[in-house]
Design a protein around this motif. Structure first.
Motif, PDB file in Angstrom:
ATOM      1  N   ALA A  70       0.829  -1.206   0.000  1.00  0.00           N
ATOM      2  CA  ALA A  70       0.000   0.000   0.000  1.00  0.00           C
ATOM      3  C   ALA A  70       0.863   1.255   0.000  1.00  0.00           C
ATOM      4  CB  ALA A  70      -0.930  -0.004   1.215  1.00  0.00           C
ATOM      5  N   GLY A  71       2.013   1.182   0.671  1.00  0.00           N
ATOM      6  CA  GLY A  71       2.890   2.344   0.742  1.00  0.00           C
ATOM      7  C   GLY A  71       3.519   2.729  -0.575  1.00  0.00           C
ATOM      8  N   SER A  72       3.495   1.820  -1.553  1.00  0.00           N
ATOM      9  CA  SER A  72       4.070   2.114  -2.881  1.00  0.00           C
ATOM     10  C   SER A  72       3.018   1.963  -3.979  1.00  0.00           C
ATOM     11  CB  SER A  72       5.246   1.171  -3.165  1.00  0.00           C
ATOM     12  OG  SER A  72       4.834  -0.186  -3.104  1.00  0.00           O
ATOM     13  N   ALA A  73       1.751   2.065  -3.587  1.00  0.00           N
ATOM     14  CA  ALA A  73       0.648   1.739  -4.500  1.00  0.00           C
ATOM     15  C   ALA A  73       0.410   2.754  -5.600  1.00  0.00           C
ATOM     16  CB  ALA A  73      -0.646   1.560  -3.701  1.00  0.00           C
ATOM     17  N   GLY A  74       1.077   3.914  -5.549  1.00  0.00           N
ATOM     18  CA  GLY A  74       0.843   4.931  -6.570  1.00  0.00           C
ATOM     19  C   GLY A  74       1.712   4.800  -7.801  1.00  0.00           C
ATOM     20  N   ILE A  75       2.842   4.129  -7.681  1.00  0.00           N
ATOM     21  CA  ILE A  75       3.836   4.160  -8.752  1.00  0.00           C
ATOM     22  C   ILE A  75       3.374   3.457 -10.019  1.00  0.00           C
ATOM     23  CG2 ILE A  75       6.169   3.422  -9.395  1.00  0.00           C
ATOM     24  CD1 ILE A  75       6.918   3.928  -6.409  1.00  0.00           C
ATOM     25  N   ILE A  76       2.954   2.207  -9.917  1.00  0.00           N
ATOM     26  CA  ILE A  76       2.527   1.489 -11.118  1.00  0.00           C
ATOM     27  C   ILE A  76       1.281   2.117 -11.747  1.00  0.00           C
ATOM     28  CG2 ILE A  76       1.564  -0.711 -11.936  1.00  0.00           C
ATOM     29  CD1 ILE A  76       3.688  -2.154 -10.309  1.00  0.00           C
ATOM     30  N   PRO A  77       0.235   2.455 -10.990  1.00  0.00           N
ATOM     31  CA  PRO A  77      -0.895   3.149 -11.626  1.00  0.00           C
ATOM     32  C   PRO A  77      -0.488   4.476 -12.268  1.00  0.00           C
ATOM     33  CG  PRO A  77      -1.529   2.347  -9.471  1.00  0.00           C
ATOM     34  CD  PRO A  77      -0.049   2.162  -9.584  1.00  0.00           C
ATOM     35  N   GLY A  78       0.391   5.219 -11.599  1.00  0.00           N
ATOM     36  CA  GLY A  78       0.831   6.488 -12.160  1.00  0.00           C
ATOM     37  C   GLY A  78       1.514   6.308 -13.498  1.00  0.00           C
ATOM     38  N   VAL A  79       2.400   5.336 -13.569  1.00  0.00           N
ATOM     39  CA  VAL A  79       3.130   5.060 -14.812  1.00  0.00           C
ATOM     40  C   VAL A  79       2.205   4.461 -15.871  1.00  0.00           C
ATOM     41  CG1 VAL A  79       4.927   3.592 -15.828  1.00  0.00           C
ATOM     42  CG2 VAL A  79       5.375   4.816 -13.680  1.00  0.00           C
ATOM     43  N   PHE A  80       1.413   3.492 -15.487  1.00  0.00           N
ATOM     44  CA  PHE A  80       0.587   2.762 -16.454  1.00  0.00           C
ATOM     45  C   PHE A  80      -0.542   3.619 -17.032  1.00  0.00           C
ATOM     46  CE2 PHE A  80       1.210  -2.063 -16.139  1.00  0.00           C
ATOM     47  CZ  PHE A  80       2.544  -1.944 -15.836  1.00  0.00           C
ATOM     48  N   VAL A  81      -1.308   4.255 -16.171  1.00  0.00           N
ATOM     49  CA  VAL A  81      -2.481   4.994 -16.661  1.00  0.00           C
ATOM     50  C   VAL A  81      -2.057   6.191 -17.505  1.00  0.00           C
ATOM     51  CG1 VAL A  81      -4.563   6.248 -15.994  1.00  0.00           C
ATOM     52  CG2 VAL A  81      -3.901   4.182 -14.736  1.00  0.00           C
ATOM     53  N   SER A  82      -1.018   6.891 -17.086  1.00  0.00           N
ATOM     54  CA  SER A  82      -0.549   8.027 -17.886  1.00  0.00           C
ATOM     55  C   SER A  82      -0.007   7.559 -19.231  1.00  0.00           C
ATOM     56  CB  SER A  82       0.523   8.821 -17.120  1.00  0.00           C
ATOM     57  OG  SER A  82       1.677   8.022 -16.862  1.00  0.00           O
ATOM     58  N   ALA A  83       0.698   6.424 -19.239  1.00  0.00           N
ATOM     59  CA  ALA A  83       1.230   5.892 -20.508  1.00  0.00           C
ATOM     60  C   ALA A  83       0.102   5.423 -21.410  1.00  0.00           C
ATOM     61  CB  ALA A  83       2.195   4.741 -20.222  1.00  0.00           C
ATOM     62  N   GLN A  84      -0.909   4.820 -20.837  1.00  0.00           N
ATOM     63  CA  GLN A  84      -2.049   4.369 -21.636  1.00  0.00           C
ATOM     64  C   GLN A  84      -2.724   5.551 -22.324  1.00  0.00           C
ATOM     65  OE1 GLN A  84      -5.271   2.474 -19.463  1.00  0.00           O
ATOM     66  NE2 GLN A  84      -6.013   1.457 -21.305  1.00  0.00           N
ATOM     67  N   GLU A  85      -2.883   6.642 -21.597  1.00  0.00           N
ATOM     68  CA  GLU A  85      -3.489   7.833 -22.187  1.00  0.00           C
ATOM     69  C   GLU A  85      -2.590   8.415 -23.284  1.00  0.00           C
ATOM     70  OE1 GLU A  85      -4.273  10.531 -18.999  1.00  0.00           O
ATOM     71  OE2 GLU A  85      -5.809   9.263 -18.085  1.00  0.00           O
ATOM     72  N   ARG A  86      -1.306   8.368 -23.050  1.00  0.00           N
ATOM     73  CA  ARG A  86      -0.366   8.956 -24.007  1.00  0.00           C
ATOM     74  C   ARG A  86      -0.279   8.149 -25.296  1.00  0.00           C
ATOM     75  NH1 ARG A  86       6.190   9.221 -23.247  1.00  0.00           N
ATOM     76  NH2 ARG A  86       6.663  10.540 -25.048  1.00  0.00           N
ATOM     77  N   PHE A  87      -0.209   6.818 -25.180  1.00  0.00           N
ATOM     78  CA  PHE A  87       0.023   5.969 -26.346  1.00  0.00           C
ATOM     79  C   PHE A  87      -1.258   5.362 -26.921  1.00  0.00           C
ATOM     80  CE2 PHE A  87       4.139   5.700 -24.023  1.00  0.00           C
ATOM     81  CZ  PHE A  87       4.950   6.242 -25.011  1.00  0.00           C
ATOM     82  N   GLY A  88      -2.372   5.528 -26.219  1.00  0.00           N
ATOM     83  CA  GLY A  88      -3.627   4.991 -26.726  1.00  0.00           C
ATOM     84  C   GLY A  88      -3.740   3.483 -26.636  1.00  0.00           C
ATOM     85  N   TRP A  89      -3.045   2.881 -25.675  1.00  0.00           N
ATOM     86  CA  TRP A  89      -3.073   1.427 -25.517  1.00  0.00           C
ATOM     87  C   TRP A  89      -4.414   0.945 -24.965  1.00  0.00           C
ATOM     88  CZ3 TRP A  89       2.240   1.772 -22.650  1.00  0.00           C
ATOM     89  CH2 TRP A  89       3.266   1.828 -23.598  1.00  0.00           C
ATOM     90  N   GLU A  90      -4.783  -0.279 -25.338  1.00  0.00           N
ATOM     91  CA  GLU A  90      -5.990  -0.902 -24.815  1.00  0.00           C
ATOM     92  C   GLU A  90      -5.731  -1.453 -23.410  1.00  0.00           C
ATOM     93  OE1 GLU A  90      -8.905  -0.890 -26.301  1.00  0.00           O
ATOM     94  OE2 GLU A  90      -8.153   0.086 -28.124  1.00  0.00           O
ATOM     95  N   ASP A  91      -6.818  -1.642 -22.663  1.00  0.00           N
ATOM     96  CA  ASP A  91      -6.681  -2.195 -21.314  1.00  0.00           C
ATOM     97  C   ASP A  91      -5.977  -3.552 -21.330  1.00  0.00           C
ATOM     98  OD1 ASP A  91      -7.920  -0.006 -20.251  1.00  0.00           O
ATOM     99  OD2 ASP A  91      -9.661  -1.080 -19.453  1.00  0.00           O
ATOM    100  N   GLU A  92      -6.244  -4.354 -22.350  1.00  0.00           N
ATOM    101  CA  GLU A  92      -5.629  -5.683 -22.447  1.00  0.00           C
ATOM    102  C   GLU A  92      -4.108  -5.592 -22.438  1.00  0.00           C
ATOM    103  OE1 GLU A  92      -5.594  -9.604 -25.440  1.00  0.00           O
ATOM    104  OE2 GLU A  92      -6.722  -7.792 -25.971  1.00  0.00           O
ATOM    105  N   HIS A  93      -3.591  -4.596 -23.113  1.00  0.00           N
ATOM    106  CA  HIS A  93      -2.141  -4.402 -23.158  1.00  0.00           C
ATOM    107  C   HIS A  93      -1.616  -4.036 -21.771  1.00  0.00           C
ATOM    108  CE1 HIS A  93       1.670  -3.753 -25.127  1.00  0.00           C
ATOM    109  NE2 HIS A  93       1.723  -2.462 -24.796  1.00  0.00           N
TER     110      HIS A  93
END
Length: 303
Positions: A117-140
């Motif tokens: 829980a103490g590090s729970a922001g890093i992966i969502p921060g990286v993943f969701v922002s990258a998904q928005e930037r590159f237009g990736w599907e949720d499956e990816h």
């Protein structure tokens, strides 16, 4: 699992022409006896929770119960929308989202522990922002979570992922390594590049102590999540550019274990050292204790 070390992941994936995600899904199915479709569905559900946490962090009140934290993720996103970012739009958005998710955690919202829980922001921060930037599907993105899971599995079984055991290098550091390696694979990098990204990321956090003010997962944990997202992106870029970890990544994980084991207990989540014991840290701790005492004090009966 067929792998114990990062070098095993690289060797198996390279020899069999698989991604880390494909290997991890196969191994998870064998380990649990759960059908592949269900294994993937469960991970997909986790990703939806991550996206919901990002949305909440950006659009709702995230003031923690202590009152010490809240709203910084929104402040950074607002800054990005109205200013030219020093670190670049991609890094700043990932930082905003990571801060926001960590603030959701501090305000008792729903998050996914990745790996804690103490590090729970890093992966969502990286993943969701990258998904928005590159237009990736949720499956990816879900495949990326399996890649991150394989890396986390190796770290957890050869070192630490708990701040109480190995300091913040074990929590935030592990999350940075997981996010960096997964991002390389999401961008089409090779298994070898994934492994180098992990080593490059982890080397930057060796020795990072866990020193939460008042014992809460707020100060400095939230800020470390925000900056951790930026470090993960930087490590991924290094690896994709061909930069290699001169010290093999598995050896870096071994060093994390060595350093964490030698770390004084006051620097391992006890709030007895580091930032928690600065004059301001002590003052904030006392203020919270006094407030709690006042709230629990029995009220005098009316005359």
């Amino acid at each position: 699992m067929r792998f114990k070390h990062l070098k095993d992941l690289n060797a198996i994936c390279t020899a069999e022409g698989k991604t880390l995600a494909e290997l991890m899904i196969e191994e998870q199915v064998k380990e649990t006896g759960t059908p592949e479709a269900e294994v993937v569905r469960q991970m997909s559900d986790y990703y939806q929770v991550m996206k919901q946490a990002v949305n909440k962090g950006m659009n709702e009140d995230t003031t923690s119960r202590s009152g010490l934290t809240g709203g910084d993720g929104q402040r950074v996103r607002h800054y990005l929308q109205n200013n030219q970012s020093c670190s670049g739009d991609a890094s700043t958005l990932a930082m905003a989202y990571a801060l926001g998710v960590s603030e959701v955690n501090a305000s008792m919202g729903r998050i996914v522990a990745t790996p804690t829980a103490g590090s729970a922001g890093i992966i969502p921060g990286v993943f969701v922002s990258a998904q928005e930037r590159f237009g990736w599907e949720d499956e990816h993105m879900v495949n990326g979570l399996f890649s991150a899971g394989a890396i986390g599995y190796v770290i957890a079984n050869n070192s630490f992922i708990s701040g109480a055991e190995g300091g913040c290098q074990a929590e935030v550091g592990s999350a940075i390594g997981m996010a960096a390696g997964a991002m390389v694979e999401l961008r089409g990098g090779t298994p070898e590049q994934v492994v180098h990204a992990v080593g490059l990321a982890l080397k930057n956090t060796l020795g990072l102590i866990c020193d939460p003010v008042a014992g809460l997962v707020e100060i400095p944990c939230i800020v470390r999540n925000g900056l951790g997202a930026v470090t993960a992106l930087a490590a991924a870029d290094m690896a994709l550019a061909g930069v290699r970890s001169a010290i093999p990544s598995d050896e870096v994980i071994d060093v994390m274990l060595e350093v964490g084991s030698a770390m004084p207990s006051r620097h391992r989540e006890t709030a007895q050292g580091g930032l928690a014991q600065t004059p301001t840290g002590k003052k904030l701790t006392k203020q919270l204790a006094d407030t709690k005492k006042e709230k629990t004090k029995p009220k005098k009966a009316a005359d």
